[in-house]
Design a protein around this motif. Structure first.
Motif, mmCIF file in Angstrom:
data_model
loop_
_atom_site.group_PDB
_atom_site.id
_atom_site.type_symbol
_atom_site.label_atom_id
_atom_site.label_comp_id
_atom_site.label_asym_id
_atom_site.label_seq_id
_atom_site.Cartn_x
_atom_site.Cartn_y
_atom_site.Cartn_z
ATOM 1 N N ASN A 73 0.873 -1.172 0.000
ATOM 2 C CA ASN A 73 0.000 0.000 0.000
ATOM 3 C C ASN A 73 0.910 1.222 0.000
ATOM 4 O OD1 ASN A 73 -1.668 -2.169 0.922
ATOM 5 N ND2 ASN A 73 -3.075 -0.668 1.776
ATOM 6 N N LYS A 74 0.500 2.291 -0.679
ATOM 7 C CA LYS A 74 1.300 3.515 -0.728
ATOM 8 C C LYS A 74 0.398 4.721 -0.546
ATOM 9 C CE LYS A 74 4.594 1.722 -4.110
ATOM 10 N NZ LYS A 74 5.113 1.873 -5.472
ATOM 11 N N LEU A 75 0.864 5.659 0.237
ATOM 12 C CA LEU A 75 0.220 6.965 0.352
ATOM 13 C C LEU A 75 1.294 8.006 0.063
ATOM 14 C CD1 LEU A 75 -1.892 6.510 3.614
ATOM 15 C CD2 LEU A 75 -2.737 6.556 1.262
ATOM 16 N N THR A 76 0.972 8.977 -0.791
ATOM 17 C CA THR A 76 1.917 10.021 -1.169
ATOM 18 C C THR A 76 1.387 11.364 -0.679
ATOM 19 O OG1 THR A 76 2.563 8.747 -3.104
ATOM 20 C CG2 THR A 76 3.128 11.084 -3.113
ATOM 21 N N PHE A 77 2.286 12.193 -0.171
ATOM 22 C CA PHE A 77 1.918 13.477 0.418
ATOM 23 C C PHE A 77 2.777 14.589 -0.177
ATOM 24 C CE2 PHE A 77 1.444 10.064 3.547
ATOM 25 C CZ PHE A 77 0.082 10.145 3.798
ATOM 26 N N ASP A 78 2.449 15.831 0.163
ATOM 27 C CA ASP A 78 3.231 16.972 -0.322
ATOM 28 C C ASP A 78 4.286 17.409 0.686
ATOM 29 O OD1 ASP A 78 1.570 18.077 1.567
ATOM 30 O OD2 ASP A 78 0.895 19.739 0.312
ATOM 31 N N GLY A 79 4.661 16.534 1.562
ATOM 32 C CA GLY A 79 5.707 16.767 2.544
ATOM 33 C C GLY A 79 6.053 15.446 3.200
ATOM 34 N N LYS A 80 6.964 15.473 4.139
ATOM 35 C CA LYS A 80 7.421 14.247 4.780
ATOM 36 C C LYS A 80 6.423 13.794 5.852
ATOM 37 C CE LYS A 80 11.283 12.192 7.209
ATOM 38 N NZ LYS A 80 12.622 12.379 7.730
ATOM 39 N N PRO A 81 5.907 12.561 5.744
ATOM 40 C CA PRO A 81 4.996 12.077 6.783
ATOM 41 C C PRO A 81 5.780 11.713 8.041
ATOM 42 C CG PRO A 81 5.357 10.370 5.133
ATOM 43 C CD PRO A 81 6.079 11.591 4.660
ATOM 44 N N VAL A 82 5.252 12.110 9.198
ATOM 45 C CA VAL A 82 5.878 11.752 10.466
ATOM 46 C C VAL A 82 5.005 10.788 11.269
ATOM 47 C CG1 VAL A 82 7.331 13.784 10.641
ATOM 48 C CG2 VAL A 82 5.022 13.859 11.564
ATOM 49 N N LEU A 83 3.726 10.716 10.948
ATOM 50 C CA LEU A 83 2.810 9.766 11.570
ATOM 51 C C LEU A 83 1.649 9.547 10.619
ATOM 52 C CD1 LEU A 83 1.788 8.145 14.106
ATOM 53 C CD2 LEU A 83 0.535 10.211 14.706
ATOM 54 N N VAL A 84 1.276 8.289 10.415
ATOM 55 C CA VAL A 84 0.123 7.962 9.579
ATOM 56 C C VAL A 84 -0.735 6.967 10.349
ATOM 57 C CG1 VAL A 84 -0.679 6.982 7.395
ATOM 58 C CG2 VAL A 84 1.438 8.310 7.454
ATOM 59 N N ILE A 85 -2.027 7.226 10.394
ATOM 60 C CA ILE A 85 -2.978 6.319 11.027
ATOM 61 C C ILE A 85 -3.967 5.887 9.954
ATOM 62 C CG2 ILE A 85 -4.775 6.053 12.781
ATOM 63 C CD1 ILE A 85 -3.338 8.278 14.362
ATOM 64 N N VAL A 86 -4.171 4.575 9.837
ATOM 65 C CA VAL A 86 -5.111 4.022 8.865
ATOM 66 C C VAL A 86 -6.208 3.313 9.642
ATOM 67 C CG1 VAL A 86 -5.412 2.472 6.902
ATOM 68 C CG2 VAL A 86 -3.270 3.723 7.166
ATOM 69 N N GLN A 87 -7.456 3.590 9.284
ATOM 70 C CA GLN A 87 -8.625 3.014 9.956
ATOM 71 C C GLN A 87 -9.533 2.396 8.904
ATOM 72 O OE1 GLN A 87 -10.139 3.062 13.297
ATOM 73 N NE2 GLN A 87 -11.560 1.758 12.204
ATOM 74 N N GLU A 88 -9.904 1.160 9.101
ATOM 75 C CA GLU A 88 -10.839 0.551 8.162
ATOM 76 C C GLU A 88 -12.249 0.994 8.481
ATOM 77 O OE1 GLU A 88 -12.156 -3.726 8.839
ATOM 78 O OE2 GLU A 88 -10.220 -3.711 9.850
ATOM 79 N N GLU A 89 -13.066 1.094 7.437
ATOM 80 C CA GLU A 89 -14.466 1.449 7.639
ATOM 81 C C GLU A 89 -15.200 0.232 8.166
ATOM 82 O OE1 GLU A 89 -17.397 4.045 5.092
ATOM 83 O OE2 GLU A 89 -17.180 2.074 4.192
ATOM 84 N N LYS A 90 -15.957 0.426 9.212
ATOM 85 C CA LYS A 90 -16.734 -0.661 9.807
ATOM 86 C C LYS A 90 -18.183 -0.520 9.380
ATOM 87 C CE LYS A 90 -14.075 -2.991 12.696
ATOM 88 N NZ LYS A 90 -13.894 -4.401 12.660
ATOM 89 N N GLN A 91 -18.779 -1.627 9.016
ATOM 90 C CA GLN A 91 -20.182 -1.637 8.624
ATOM 91 C C GLN A 91 -21.078 -2.122 9.763
ATOM 92 O OE1 GLN A 91 -21.148 -0.339 5.792
ATOM 93 N NE2 GLN A 91 -19.054 0.000 5.123
ATOM 94 N N THR A 92 -20.504 -2.409 10.915
ATOM 95 C CA THR A 92 -21.271 -2.916 12.046
ATOM 96 C C THR A 92 -21.413 -1.833 13.104
ATOM 97 O OG1 THR A 92 -19.308 -3.738 13.160
ATOM 98 C CG2 THR A 92 -20.410 -5.252 11.637
ATOM 99 N N ALA A 93 -22.289 -2.065 14.044
ATOM 100 C CA ALA A 93 -22.547 -1.094 15.101
ATOM 101 C C ALA A 93 -21.629 -1.287 16.300
ATOM 102 C CB ALA A 93 -24.002 -1.195 15.545
ATOM 103 N N ASP A 94 -20.764 -2.305 16.276
ATOM 104 C CA ASP A 94 -19.899 -2.522 17.440
ATOM 105 C C ASP A 94 -18.850 -1.424 17.537
ATOM 106 O OD1 ASP A 94 -17.888 -3.091 15.645
ATOM 107 O OD2 ASP A 94 -17.833 -5.223 16.046
ATOM 108 N N MET A 95 -18.233 -1.325 18.670
ATOM 109 C CA MET A 95 -17.265 -0.263 18.919
ATOM 110 C C MET A 95 -15.827 -0.717 18.678
ATOM 111 S SD MET A 95 -18.979 2.369 19.563
ATOM 112 C CE MET A 95 -17.763 3.469 20.219
ATOM 113 N N ASP A 96 -15.644 -1.874 18.050
ATOM 114 C CA ASP A 96 -14.299 -2.365 17.767
ATOM 115 C C ASP A 96 -13.601 -1.410 16.811
ATOM 116 O OD1 ASP A 96 -12.084 -4.044 17.594
ATOM 117 O OD2 ASP A 96 -12.908 -5.090 15.865
ATOM 118 N N ILE A 97 -12.424 -0.991 17.183
ATOM 119 C CA ILE A 97 -11.639 -0.098 16.330
ATOM 120 C C ILE A 97 -10.418 -0.862 15.858
ATOM 121 C CG2 ILE A 97 -10.263 2.002 16.247
ATOM 122 C CD1 ILE A 97 -12.128 3.182 18.330
#
Length: 158
Positions: A73-97
């Motif tokens: 997987n690649k993400l490109t930015f207009d500067g140097k990334p120092v922290l990246v957080i990726v979150q999947e979309e959940k289709q359920t009502a549970d609070m699992d992150i």
């Protein structure tokens, strides 16, 4: 004759005699206070310029089902990334992150021997890429058709 609370500026009453010296003293006090504020603002601007210009970038991508070292997987930015957080979309009502935090160091979520986590992250001047060593798209956050959200802190000064 009354005075203001903060700078002791003249506040005349109807019975007071208005004197040029009062005006001059008040203007000098105002001038001194404004100059002090301007000097402080300039010092803050100088200090801020020496700090990094970190900005927040966010967005989404849709997984394509590919995984492993040949399909990072690649993400490109207009500067140097120092922290990246990726979150999947959940289709359920549970609070699992379920998320991945990617940062420029030797780090992976879970134990080093656990092949179920993203464990190969590469940082570039304006890009981050990652893959899962077990060649499994869901743990690489690249499941076919699934939407993923990302949030990144970018050092725009670099």
């Amino acid at each position: 004759m009354n005075k203001t609370a903060n700078f002791q500026l003249t506040q005349w009453e109807k019975t007071d005699r208005i004197m040029m010296e009062d005006f001059n003293r008040d203007n000098a006090a105002i001038d001194t206070a404004l100059k002090g504020n301007a000097d402080k603002a300039a010092a803050l601007q100088t200090a801020l310029a020496s700090c990094g210009n970190c900005k927040i970038v966010y967005g989404t991508y849709t997984g394509n089902g590919k995984s492993g070292s040949a399909n990072p997987n690649k993400l490109t930015f207009d500067g140097k990334p120092v922290l990246v957080i990726v979150q999947e979309e959940k289709q359920t009502a549970d609070m699992d992150i379920n998320l991945r935090m990617l940062r420029p160091c030797t780090w992976a979520q879970g134990a080093a021997t656990n092949d179920n986590w993203v464990n190969a992250v590469t940082w570039g001047a304006a890009q981050v890429q990652w893959y899962s060593r077990n060649d499994y798209a869901p743990t690489q956050f690249n499941e076919t058709g699934k939407k993923y959200y990302y949030l990144a802190l970018i050092d725009a000064a670099v």
